[in-house]
Write an enzyme that holds these catalytic residues in place. Structure first.
Site, PDB file in Angstrom:
ATOM      1  N   GLY A 254      38.879   5.349  71.425  1.00 45.70           N
ATOM      2  CA  GLY A 254      40.039   6.196  71.168  1.00 45.70           C
ATOM      3  C   GLY A 254      41.311   5.382  71.021  1.00 45.70           C
ATOM      4  O   GLY A 254      41.308   4.153  71.168  1.00 45.70           O
TER       5      GLY A 254
ATOM      6  N   THR B 257      44.107   5.245  72.863  1.00 42.44           N
ATOM      7  CA  THR B 257      44.628   4.605  74.076  1.00 42.44           C
ATOM      8  C   THR B 257      43.776   3.386  74.412  1.00 42.44           C
ATOM      9  O   THR B 257      44.305   2.317  74.733  1.00 42.44           O
ATOM     10  CB  THR B 257      44.630   5.602  75.257  1.00 42.44           C
ATOM     11  OG1 THR B 257      45.085   6.882  74.791  1.00 42.44           O
ATOM     12  CG2 THR B 257      45.548   5.131  76.370  1.00 42.44           C
TER      13      THR B 257
ATOM     14  N   ALA C  70      41.073   9.730  77.930  1.00 43.10           N
ATOM     15  CA  ALA C  70      40.483  11.051  78.188  1.00 43.10           C
ATOM     16  C   ALA C  70      41.207  12.074  77.327  1.00 43.10           C
ATOM     17  O   ALA C  70      42.306  11.819  76.827  1.00 43.10           O
ATOM     18  CB  ALA C  70      40.621  11.413  79.659  1.00 43.10           C
TER      19      ALA C  70
ATOM     20  N   GLY D  77      36.354  13.847  72.649  1.00 39.72           N
ATOM     21  CA  GLY D  77      37.039  14.234  71.410  1.00 39.72           C
ATOM     22  C   GLY D  77      36.697  13.273  70.274  1.00 39.72           C
ATOM     23  O   GLY D  77      36.678  13.657  69.105  1.00 39.72           O
ATOM     24  N   GLY D  78      36.392  12.039  70.654  1.00 38.53           N
ATOM     25  CA  GLY D  78      36.018  11.038  69.651  1.00 38.53           C
ATOM     26  C   GLY D  78      34.511  10.937  69.460  1.00 38.53           C
ATOM     27  O   GLY D  78      34.024  10.015  68.795  1.00 38.53           O
TER      28      GLY D  78
ATOM     29  N   GLU E 278      30.055   6.740  76.737  1.00 36.11           N
ATOM     30  CA  GLU E 278      31.142   6.595  77.716  1.00 36.11           C
ATOM     31  C   GLU E 278      30.638   6.936  79.116  1.00 36.11           C
ATOM     32  O   GLU E 278      30.955   6.257  80.097  1.00 36.11           O
ATOM     33  CB  GLU E 278      32.314   7.505  77.330  1.00 36.11           C
ATOM     34  CG  GLU E 278      33.033   7.035  76.065  1.00 36.11           C
ATOM     35  CD  GLU E 278      34.066   8.017  75.549  1.00 36.11           C
ATOM     36  OE1 GLU E 278      34.123   9.164  76.037  1.00 36.11           O
ATOM     37  OE2 GLU E 278      34.826   7.636  74.641  1.00 36.11           O
TER      38      GLU E 278
HETATM   39  C1  ABF Z   1      37.910   8.690  74.404  1.00 36.08           C
HETATM   40  O1  ABF Z   1      38.950   8.831  73.503  1.00 36.08           O
HETATM   41  C2  ABF Z   1      37.440   9.978  74.635  1.00 36.08           C
HETATM   42  O2  ABF Z   1      36.531  10.336  75.525  1.00 36.08           O
HETATM   43  C3  ABF Z   1      38.509  10.907  74.362  1.00 36.08           C
HETATM   44  O3  ABF Z   1      37.873  11.822  73.558  1.00 36.08           O
HETATM   45  C4  ABF Z   1      39.465  10.123  73.563  1.00 36.08           C
HETATM   46  C5  ABF Z   1      40.892  10.083  73.944  1.00 36.08           C
HETATM   47  O4  ABF Z   1      41.527   9.670  72.795  1.00 36.08           O
HETATM   48  P1  ABF Z   1      42.972   9.135  72.688  1.00 36.08           P
HETATM   49  O5  ABF Z   1      43.101   7.981  73.609  1.00 36.08           O
HETATM   50  O6  ABF Z   1      43.045   8.752  71.252  1.00 36.08           O
HETATM   51  O7  ABF Z   1      43.878  10.271  73.026  1.00 36.08           O
HETATM   52  O8  ABF Z   1      38.271   8.015  75.528  1.00 36.08           O
END
Ligand code: ABF
Length: 222
Positions: A33, A35, A87, A100-101, A107
């Site tokens: 994701g 982050t 998350a 979401g990804g 994970e």
């Molecule tokens: C993953 O990235 C996921 O489990 C979660 O769906 C997503 C969070 O994405 P972001 O950091 O882009 O908001 O960790």
């Protein structure tokens, strides 16, 4: 601060947290994701100070390799101190919605192996009750309709995520309007449906540490 600046701040905070604890032999678990991507970019600055990483998705593996970080198969790793990942939602108990990804299964596996799961998120992800974000469920393709009907029995509205195949060759059903006031119980109920590979509730194994990005700075919880 923009949302991206908050994400970058928590990614840096995670790096600052683990950097003094890294050893030459350390393997770091890395999530998926936007982050987590910021975290990978910080991790790359320390690449000579640890052995390598385990990735929770093909996309993350690619990004790690581009930075020259060795990527290991989880089966060849006996010990992992840290797993760092984002998350989609978190509550105050550090129970999470992820996926979401579409990388939720890998994970959850990496989180299960790691001694310390550090969740990094901006404060838009903090909620009192999980479930505004539709809960992702990874499903074996032939079980799609069956799992959908079982989810309706649990009170949720299943929506097939069109055009998405997971790294494991499966499909994703996003569950809307589910009552997740008891996250551990709901995680178990969903996992008990035949055909479900895993679901995006991380409640039986929540995060150990949440680094939450706020306009007043990064909060460390607990
Ligand atoms: C993953 O990235 C996921 O489990 C979660 O769906 C997503 C969070 O994405 P972001 O950091 O882009 O908001 O960790």
């Amino acid at each position: 601060m923009t949302q991206d600046e908050l994400k970058q701040a928590v990614a840096k905070a995670a790096m600052d947290y683990i950097a003094p604890k890294l050893e030459r032999s350390s393997i770091v678990g890395v999530g998926t994701g936007s982050t987590a991507n910021f975290f990978i970019d910080f991790l790359a600055q320390y690449k000579d100070e640890f052995d390598g990483a385990v990735a929770s998705s093909e996309a993350t593996a690619e990004r790690l390799k581009k930075h020259g970080i060795e990527v290991y198969d989880l089966n060849s790793v006996s010990e992992m101190e840290f797993y760092v990942d984002g998350a989609d939602e978190t509550n105050a108990n550090l129970e999470l919605i992820k996926g979401g990804g579409a990388a939720l299964t890998r994970e959850k596996i990496v989180a299960a192996v790691a001694k310390t799961f550090i969740c990094i998120a901006d404060d838009s992800k903090m909620v009192s009750i999980l479930g505004d974000f539709p809960l992702p469920v990874e499903v074996i393709p032939m079980a799609r309709s069956h799992v959908g009907r079982e989810i309706v029995k649990l009170g949720g509205d299943p929506v097939y995520r069109d055009g998405v195949t997971t790294d494991n060759g499966n499909i994703i059903i996003d569950v809307h309007n589910l009552d997740i006031s008891r996250p551990i119980q709901m995680e178990e109920k969903l996992n008990n449906i035949v055909g479900v590979v895993t679901n995006g509730l991380f409640a039986r194994r929540p995060a150990d540490l949440l680094l939450l990005g706020t306009s007043e700075g990064v909060k460390s919880i607990p």
